[in-house]
Design an enzyme around this catalytic site. Sequence first.
Site, PDB file in Angstrom:
ATOM      1  N   ARG A 114      52.187  20.752   0.949  1.00  0.00           N
ATOM      2  CA  ARG A 114      53.332  21.630   0.724  1.00  0.00           C
ATOM      3  C   ARG A 114      53.855  22.195   2.044  1.00  0.00           C
ATOM      4  NH1 ARG A 114      52.508  27.097  -2.680  1.00  0.00           N
ATOM      5  NH2 ARG A 114      51.563  25.631  -4.132  1.00  0.00           N
ATOM      6  N   TYR A 115      52.957  22.707   2.866  1.00  0.00           N
ATOM      7  CA  TYR A 115      53.333  23.269   4.166  1.00  0.00           C
ATOM      8  C   TYR A 115      53.133  22.218   5.260  1.00  0.00           C
ATOM      9  CZ  TYR A 115      52.818  27.743   1.691  1.00  0.00           C
ATOM     10  OH  TYR A 115      52.928  28.780   0.783  1.00  0.00           O
ATOM     11  N   ARG A 118      49.313  22.301   6.804  1.00  0.00           N
ATOM     12  CA  ARG A 118      48.072  22.349   6.018  1.00  0.00           C
ATOM     13  C   ARG A 118      48.211  21.586   4.713  1.00  0.00           C
ATOM     14  NH1 ARG A 118      50.071  28.376   5.036  1.00  0.00           N
ATOM     15  NH2 ARG A 118      51.360  27.623   6.738  1.00  0.00           N
ATOM     16  N   CYS A 127      34.415  23.575 -12.817  1.00  0.00           N
ATOM     17  CA  CYS A 127      34.145  24.965 -12.444  1.00  0.00           C
ATOM     18  C   CYS A 127      32.932  25.473 -13.222  1.00  0.00           C
ATOM     19  CB  CYS A 127      35.328  25.862 -12.768  1.00  0.00           C
ATOM     20  SG  CYS A 127      36.760  25.638 -11.696  1.00  0.00           S
ATOM     21  N   CYS A 134      43.273  31.196 -14.848  1.00  0.00           N
ATOM     22  CA  CYS A 134      43.277  30.133 -13.834  1.00  0.00           C
ATOM     23  C   CYS A 134      44.685  29.581 -13.593  1.00  0.00           C
ATOM     24  CB  CYS A 134      42.362  28.996 -14.264  1.00  0.00           C
ATOM     25  SG  CYS A 134      42.258  27.657 -13.049  1.00  0.00           S
ATOM     26  N   ASP A 333      53.608  33.483  -5.181  1.00  0.00           N
ATOM     27  CA  ASP A 333      53.737  32.047  -4.918  1.00  0.00           C
ATOM     28  C   ASP A 333      54.976  31.571  -5.679  1.00  0.00           C
ATOM     29  OD1 ASP A 333      53.158  29.520  -4.010  1.00  0.00           O
ATOM     30  OD2 ASP A 333      51.049  29.595  -4.610  1.00  0.00           O
ATOM     31  N   LYS A 340      54.412  30.672  -0.543  1.00  0.00           N
ATOM     32  CA  LYS A 340      54.110  32.083  -0.752  1.00  0.00           C
ATOM     33  C   LYS A 340      55.012  32.953   0.123  1.00  0.00           C
ATOM     34  CE  LYS A 340      49.194  31.115  -1.513  1.00  0.00           C
ATOM     35  NZ  LYS A 340      49.240  29.693  -1.160  1.00  0.00           N
TER      36      LYS A 340
END
Length: 374
Positions: A114-115, A118, A127, A134, A333, A340
Amino acid sequence: MRVLPENHWKKLWNVEEKDWKNWHWQVKNRIKSLSELEKITGKDFSKEKITEKVFKVGTTPYYLSLAKDFSKNDPIFRQIIPDLAEIDETIQSYGSFDPFNEETLSPVEGLTHRYPDRVLFRATNFCSVYCRHCMRKRIFLEGEKARTYQEYDRMFEYIKKNKNIKEVLISGGDPLTLPNKKIGYILENLYRIEHIDIIRIGSRELVVNPFRFYDEKLLKLFEKYEKIWLVTHFNHPDEITQETKQAVKNILSTGTPVLNQTVLLKGINDNEKIMEKLMRSLLKVKIKPYYLFFCDPTKGVLHFKTSLKKGIRIMEYLRGRVSGLGIPTYAIDLPAGMGKVPLLPDYIVGEDENYIIFKNYEGKTVKVSKSYLI
């Protein structure tokens, strides 16, 4: 205090302390149905079983043991127990299973880019606890499984070819539910990529199964790969225990920083006093508050949503009452993978030709000369 003493839980499972404090035992003995919860708590959850057919139930014995009350008034139990609101379309109608386009922004399966600098590395969809709030609630609908080594290799290859990527966030599910061998494989391959500066691990195991960090083999991995930062997810002060404190000491001994991100949740922590206590409790065990998130627009989660301004008021309350070390960044977000953005109280309340008027944490105002601010 816990609703029942820790010894009660050990007797209930007929387990010795060394096993109770073994992370493998906690995962192996997860409560995975409302029928099991009924036997343990003596409560009737027949209504909630309608929701269970859609969204799974799962908790470690340890996390269940933190509840003070087996009702939705309890902040721990409310994060475990299904709610009919999760499947109420009048409440959940504008929610999405992938509100941030993680799958769309996925150049390689399991990887979200997305960025520019990163990527999100989704290592598993398993989990220890299925948190009712969630943001990836779509994994409730899937089988519990980790990705294969071959899938990981394709993800590593993409990262190697994109030298603008400086940071990798390993998430899931929860990546620290994976065996150490697999975690080591991921870390080793990422560590070898020269342009990666930071390896961030997002995990809730510190909250729901702190004994994971009693594992010497995992701690040795943390020590070996010093690029690691651990980001955990405490939502309420009742989640912070002596076991948490010991686990954090173990993590910090490896040189790994520990940060926390909290989600603002209706009926759990949307209260100034609770949030202040949470931030103070985190600092006491040397966890740095990092983010406070406005609740994500995920289908099945919207009944936890507060107003945006509720978080602003909480941030205004925290400022001046809690050390700057304990002030998280309040953020939302944005949908469609737009990223964000921070949400800040406005401390500038006026301006004229010569002065800017500021408001402090007590609501008092002060005029500051513009010449002073140049």
